[in-house]
Design an enzyme around this catalytic site. Structure first.
Site, PDB file in Angstrom:
ATOM      1  N   HIS A  29      -5.490  10.353   4.052  1.00  0.00           N
ATOM      2  CA  HIS A  29      -4.840  10.367   5.360  1.00  0.00           C
ATOM      3  C   HIS A  29      -5.853   9.961   6.416  1.00  0.00           C
ATOM      4  CE1 HIS A  29      -6.472  14.413   4.737  1.00  0.00           C
ATOM      5  NE2 HIS A  29      -6.544  14.548   6.055  1.00  0.00           N
TER       6      HIS A  29
ATOM      7  N   HIS B 157      -6.676  10.395  10.525  1.00  0.00           N
ATOM      8  CA  HIS B 157      -6.392  11.118  11.759  1.00  0.00           C
ATOM      9  C   HIS B 157      -6.386  10.143  12.924  1.00  0.00           C
ATOM     10  CE1 HIS B 157      -7.107  15.253  10.178  1.00  0.00           C
ATOM     11  NE2 HIS B 157      -7.836  14.575   9.302  1.00  0.00           N
TER      12      HIS B 157
END
Length: 138
Positions: free
Chosen positions: A101, A103
């Site tokens: 992932h 941010h």
């Protein structure tokens, strides 16, 4: 390709509700439930890859394109003063959920979190830098 017990797989594929900002066939962008700043979001691939090392090169390029698009939109809509893209790989680097992932962190001039994403610059000698360079390129 999904991990049955991966919370980010479940969120990315809509099995767990989220505050979705954007979605296509490959990614879902959600607001982080433990944000560093107002508008902190995550780009999640719908397929499971533990980290950058597992992510296919083509998908890595698509993540960066999506990050740029989201940063532009979020900067305009949130009137933030800057933007961080953060992507951690491995526990030593701060990764806590082992599903790739990225941010997206809007930054503000009065942001109390400013110092928490930085580091203290080291002072390596020219010899140390050359030794590291040699390790990497040879």
């Amino acid at each position: 390709m999904r991990e049955e017990n991966c919370i980010f797989c479940k969120i990315a594929n809509g099995e767990i509700p989220s505050k979705t900002l954007y979605e296509n066939d490959t990614f879902r962008v959600i607001l982080d439930v433990g944000p560093a700043t107002k508008g902190h979001a995550l780009i999640l691939p719908k397929k499971h890859f533990a980290d950058l090392y597992e992510l296919p090169e083509e998908m890595a390029a698509e993540v960066m394109k999506l990050a740029k698009k989201m940063a532009e939109t979020m900067t305009k809509k949130l009137s933030c003063d800057g933007f961080n893209l953060v992507q951690n790989n491995g526990e030593a680097a701060g990764q806590t959920v082992f599903h790739f992932h990225m941010h997206l962190i809007p930054r503000y001039k009065d942001d109390s979190q400013k110092e928490k994403l930085g580091w203290t610059p080291g002072k390596p000698s020219h010899e140390e830098l050359e030794n590291i360079r040699t390790m990497i390129v040879e």
